[in-house]
Design a protein around this motif. Structure first.
Motif, mmCIF file in Angstrom:
data_model
loop_
_atom_site.group_PDB
_atom_site.id
_atom_site.type_symbol
_atom_site.label_atom_id
_atom_site.label_comp_id
_atom_site.label_asym_id
_atom_site.label_seq_id
_atom_site.Cartn_x
_atom_site.Cartn_y
_atom_site.Cartn_z
ATOM 1 N N VAL A 227 -3.391 -1.996 -8.430
ATOM 2 C CA VAL A 227 -3.901 -1.471 -7.162
ATOM 3 C C VAL A 227 -3.723 0.042 -7.133
ATOM 4 C CG1 VAL A 227 -3.443 -3.595 -5.861
ATOM 5 C CG2 VAL A 227 -1.680 -1.800 -5.972
ATOM 6 N N SER A 228 -4.527 0.698 -6.287
ATOM 7 C CA SER A 228 -4.382 2.147 -6.070
ATOM 8 C C SER A 228 -4.628 2.425 -4.590
ATOM 9 C CB SER A 228 -5.358 2.943 -6.950
ATOM 10 O OG SER A 228 -6.704 2.559 -6.692
ATOM 11 N N PRO A 229 -3.647 2.159 -3.737
ATOM 12 C CA PRO A 229 -3.840 2.294 -2.292
ATOM 13 C C PRO A 229 -4.290 3.692 -1.869
ATOM 14 C CG PRO A 229 -1.762 1.179 -2.787
ATOM 15 C CD PRO A 229 -2.283 1.708 -4.079
ATOM 16 N N GLY A 230 -5.345 3.737 -1.060
ATOM 17 C CA GLY A 230 -5.824 5.004 -0.537
ATOM 18 C C GLY A 230 -6.598 5.852 -1.515
ATOM 19 N N ASN A 231 -6.845 5.346 -2.698
ATOM 20 C CA ASN A 231 -7.555 6.106 -3.722
ATOM 21 C C ASN A 231 -9.040 6.197 -3.358
ATOM 22 O OD1 ASN A 231 -8.642 7.172 -6.050
ATOM 23 N ND2 ASN A 231 -7.875 5.576 -7.421
ATOM 24 N N GLU A 238 -10.342 4.285 2.509
ATOM 25 C CA GLU A 238 -9.213 3.498 3.043
ATOM 26 C C GLU A 238 -8.331 4.410 3.887
ATOM 27 O OE1 GLU A 238 -8.031 0.002 -0.025
ATOM 28 O OE2 GLU A 238 -7.610 2.016 -0.744
ATOM 29 N N PRO A 239 -8.711 4.687 5.132
ATOM 30 C CA PRO A 239 -7.944 5.629 5.938
ATOM 31 C C PRO A 239 -6.531 5.166 6.253
ATOM 32 C CG PRO A 239 -9.653 4.547 7.240
ATOM 33 C CD PRO A 239 -9.920 4.201 5.817
ATOM 34 N N ASP A 240 -6.295 3.855 6.291
ATOM 35 C CA ASP A 240 -4.966 3.321 6.584
ATOM 36 C C ASP A 240 -4.710 2.134 5.665
ATOM 37 O OD1 ASP A 240 -2.517 2.682 7.673
ATOM 38 O OD2 ASP A 240 -3.366 1.633 9.400
ATOM 39 N N PRO A 241 -4.289 2.390 4.414
ATOM 40 C CA PRO A 241 -4.205 1.314 3.431
ATOM 41 C C PRO A 241 -3.015 0.366 3.600
ATOM 42 C CG PRO A 241 -3.462 3.366 2.457
ATOM 43 C CD PRO A 241 -3.992 3.704 3.830
ATOM 44 N N GLU A 242 -2.006 0.758 4.364
ATOM 45 C CA GLU A 242 -0.784 -0.046 4.394
ATOM 46 C C GLU A 242 -0.993 -1.501 4.832
ATOM 47 O OE1 GLU A 242 3.789 0.019 6.152
ATOM 48 O OE2 GLU A 242 2.534 1.823 6.234
ATOM 49 N N ASP A 267 0.652 11.434 -2.335
ATOM 50 C CA ASP A 267 2.066 11.156 -2.070
ATOM 51 C C ASP A 267 2.191 9.862 -1.262
ATOM 52 O OD1 ASP A 267 4.754 11.203 -1.722
ATOM 53 O OD2 ASP A 267 4.783 12.915 -0.355
ATOM 54 N N ILE A 268 2.247 8.717 -1.954
ATOM 55 C CA ILE A 268 2.357 7.421 -1.288
ATOM 56 C C ILE A 268 3.631 6.694 -1.719
ATOM 57 C CG2 ILE A 268 -0.142 7.190 -1.036
ATOM 58 C CD1 ILE A 268 0.081 5.054 -3.355
ATOM 59 N N ARG A 269 4.656 7.443 -2.137
ATOM 60 C CA ARG A 269 5.847 6.812 -2.673
ATOM 61 C C ARG A 269 6.493 5.833 -1.684
ATOM 62 N NH1 ARG A 269 8.684 8.439 -6.860
ATOM 63 N NH2 ARG A 269 6.574 8.482 -7.742
ATOM 64 N N ASP A 270 6.479 6.175 -0.400
ATOM 65 C CA ASP A 270 7.059 5.252 0.586
ATOM 66 C C ASP A 270 6.324 3.912 0.571
ATOM 67 O OD1 ASP A 270 8.887 7.156 1.323
ATOM 68 O OD2 ASP A 270 7.853 7.734 3.175
ATOM 69 N N VAL A 273 7.296 1.895 -2.573
ATOM 70 C CA VAL A 273 8.592 1.222 -2.396
ATOM 71 C C VAL A 273 8.426 -0.033 -1.542
ATOM 72 C CG1 VAL A 273 10.893 1.455 -1.394
ATOM 73 C CG2 VAL A 273 9.913 3.336 -2.742
ATOM 74 N N ARG A 274 7.613 0.080 -0.495
ATOM 75 C CA ARG A 274 7.368 -1.076 0.369
ATOM 76 C C ARG A 274 6.651 -2.191 -0.394
ATOM 77 N NH1 ARG A 274 5.769 -2.321 5.764
ATOM 78 N NH2 ARG A 274 5.589 -4.600 5.770
ATOM 79 N N LEU A 275 5.676 -1.818 -1.213
ATOM 80 C CA LEU A 275 4.930 -2.820 -1.973
ATOM 81 C C LEU A 275 5.842 -3.516 -2.973
ATOM 82 C CD1 LEU A 275 1.532 -1.004 -2.639
ATOM 83 C CD2 LEU A 275 2.093 -2.667 -0.851
ATOM 84 N N ARG A 276 6.760 -2.769 -3.574
ATOM 85 C CA ARG A 276 7.687 -3.403 -4.502
ATOM 86 C C ARG A 276 8.537 -4.445 -3.786
ATOM 87 N NH1 ARG A 276 12.333 -0.982 -8.610
ATOM 88 N NH2 ARG A 276 12.411 -2.895 -9.831
ATOM 89 N N GLN A 277 8.992 -4.096 -2.602
ATOM 90 C CA GLN A 277 9.805 -5.039 -1.829
ATOM 91 C C GLN A 277 8.995 -6.273 -1.441
ATOM 92 O OE1 GLN A 277 10.952 -2.461 1.397
ATOM 93 N NE2 GLN A 277 12.701 -1.605 0.294
ATOM 94 N N ASP A 278 7.765 -6.059 -0.999
ATOM 95 C CA ASP A 278 6.936 -7.177 -0.558
ATOM 96 C C ASP A 278 6.498 -8.061 -1.720
ATOM 97 O OD1 ASP A 278 7.100 -6.424 2.097
ATOM 98 O OD2 ASP A 278 5.245 -5.273 2.071
ATOM 99 N N PHE A 279 6.253 -7.452 -2.874
ATOM 100 C CA PHE A 279 5.843 -8.231 -4.048
ATOM 101 C C PHE A 279 7.011 -9.028 -4.607
ATOM 102 C CE2 PHE A 279 5.104 -8.327 -8.750
ATOM 103 C CZ PHE A 279 4.061 -9.245 -8.731
#
Length: 357
Positions: A227-231, A238-242, A267-270, A273-279
């Motif tokens: 995946v590439s959120p917001g790319n 994707e104005p709000d990919p979260e 800069d989507i590091r936050d 980190v969230r995606l790692r937790q959810d996955f």
């Protein structure tokens, strides 16, 4: 402390290190979308990667988006790829096939007569694609019907089976960079009001359906997802990919996939980190701040941000990249003029450390 040079068990597949070769389109396939002897040489040169993810491979005829890209939808293509995987395995490498359906990206002149590009909605991407007839504007794609969506899901599953038959250790589903799966995820390209669009939960449905079908066909332990959120690549908006990506990560995690591969654009590091937790499983990270030499990326394994780090252009130009990273360089500079198409120049002629004058 865990480092990028340590081994890792990838859902039952042992990797020699935590350095991955990211998928990169090279447009050097032979007639009929066949891998060639040069393809095999290219990947064998890079077999010291813990994991090689191939260039995008179309799962169906209509999935092709660029000239001279390889496929995995015919017996000849399976046989051609078998020569590649056998050679990589003989060199001690591990290789996953990236399955990439380009969707609305491409042009009918790249497809057999009568076929046109498809997408979740009849919305053209901005930009052009290079063809033998010169640059062509992206067209308004055919909007997939419900039945055609289900057939496309089946195409992915069949291509995954073909990949295993061709000797690949697994597959990566390309849900990034503006291609078909990403087009379904993004509200700018997915304007549907049925069960395949509208809410974030509905927009992730196609991605989950593909992952589920592939995992059922070849096993979740041999299935990765990128995946590439917001790319904004290929005109995706994707104005709000979260919302959709956190929903997607949870669904993919529930399937028990081998890994989630996140490409950071901006800069989507936050969010990473969230995606790692959810996955909840192995995270492969292609970081935004890879830098010219890669030390920052290696530190992401050491600090626990990622389990595996992926390198693109740096691996393209440095076939022995793990050794160079361990030695602190030096590094060959990639030649952008030879990225796509052509001969061995800029493909298999980059020297290793032992070949330097």
């Amino acid at each position: 402390m865990t480092t990028a040079f340590d081994s890792i068990d990838l859902s039952g597949t042992p990797l020699r290190n935590r350095i991955a070769m990211a998928p990169m389109t090279r447009s050097r396939a032979g007639e009929g979308g066949l891998a060639t002897d040069l393809t095999a040489e290219y990947y064998v040169q890079r077999a010291s990667a813990g994991l090689i993810v191939t260039e995008g491979i179309q799962p169906s005829v209509v999935g092709q988006g660029y000239p001279d890209t390889p496929g995995l939808h015919s017996a000849d293509q399976i046989a051609a790829w078998r020569k590649v995987t056998d050679a990589v395995h003989a060199a001690g490498g591990t290789i996953f096939a990236q399955l990439m359906h380009a969707g609305r990206v491409g042009h009918p002149v790249l497809l057999p007569d009568g076929l046109i590009n498809v997408g979740p909605s009849p919305v053209a991407a901005d930009g052009q694609v290079y063809t033998a007839e010169g640059p062509k504007d992206f067209i308004t794609p055919h909007e997939l019907t419900d039945a055609e969506i289900r057939a496309t899901v089946a195409d992915f599953a069949t291509a995954a089976r073909n990949a295993v038959d061709a000797g690949f250790d697994g597959v990566e589903l390309h849900g990034a960079n503006g291609y078909l799966i990403h087009q379904f995820l993004a509200p700018g390209s997915n304007r549907r009001t049925d069960a395949w669009g509208g809410s974030p939960e509905n927009r992730v449905r196609f991605a989950v359906a593909v992952a589920s079908a592939v995992a059922e066909e070849i096993g979740a332990s041999r299935t990765g997802f990128r995946v590439s959120p917001g790319n904004p690549a290929n005109g995706v908006s994707e104005p709000d990919p979260e919302p959709e990506y956190t929903a997607l990560a949870k669904e993919l995690g529930a399937l028990g996939l081998a890994y989630l591969h996140v490409v950071e654009v901006g800069d989507i590091r936050d969010l990473t980190v969230r995606l790692r937790q959810d996955f909840g499983g192995t995270l492969v990270l292609n970081p935004h701040s890879e830098g010219p030499t890669g030390p920052d990326a290696l530190a992401l394994v050491e600090d626990g941000t990622a389990d595996i780090v992926a390198f693109g252009a740096l691996f393209l130009a440095n076939p022995d990249l793990p050794a160079r990273l361990k030695a602190g360089g030096p590094y060959n500079t990639p030649d952008r003029a030879t990225y796509y198409g052509g001969t061995e120049k800029g493909y298999t002629d980059y020297p290793s450390l032992t070949q330097r004058p």
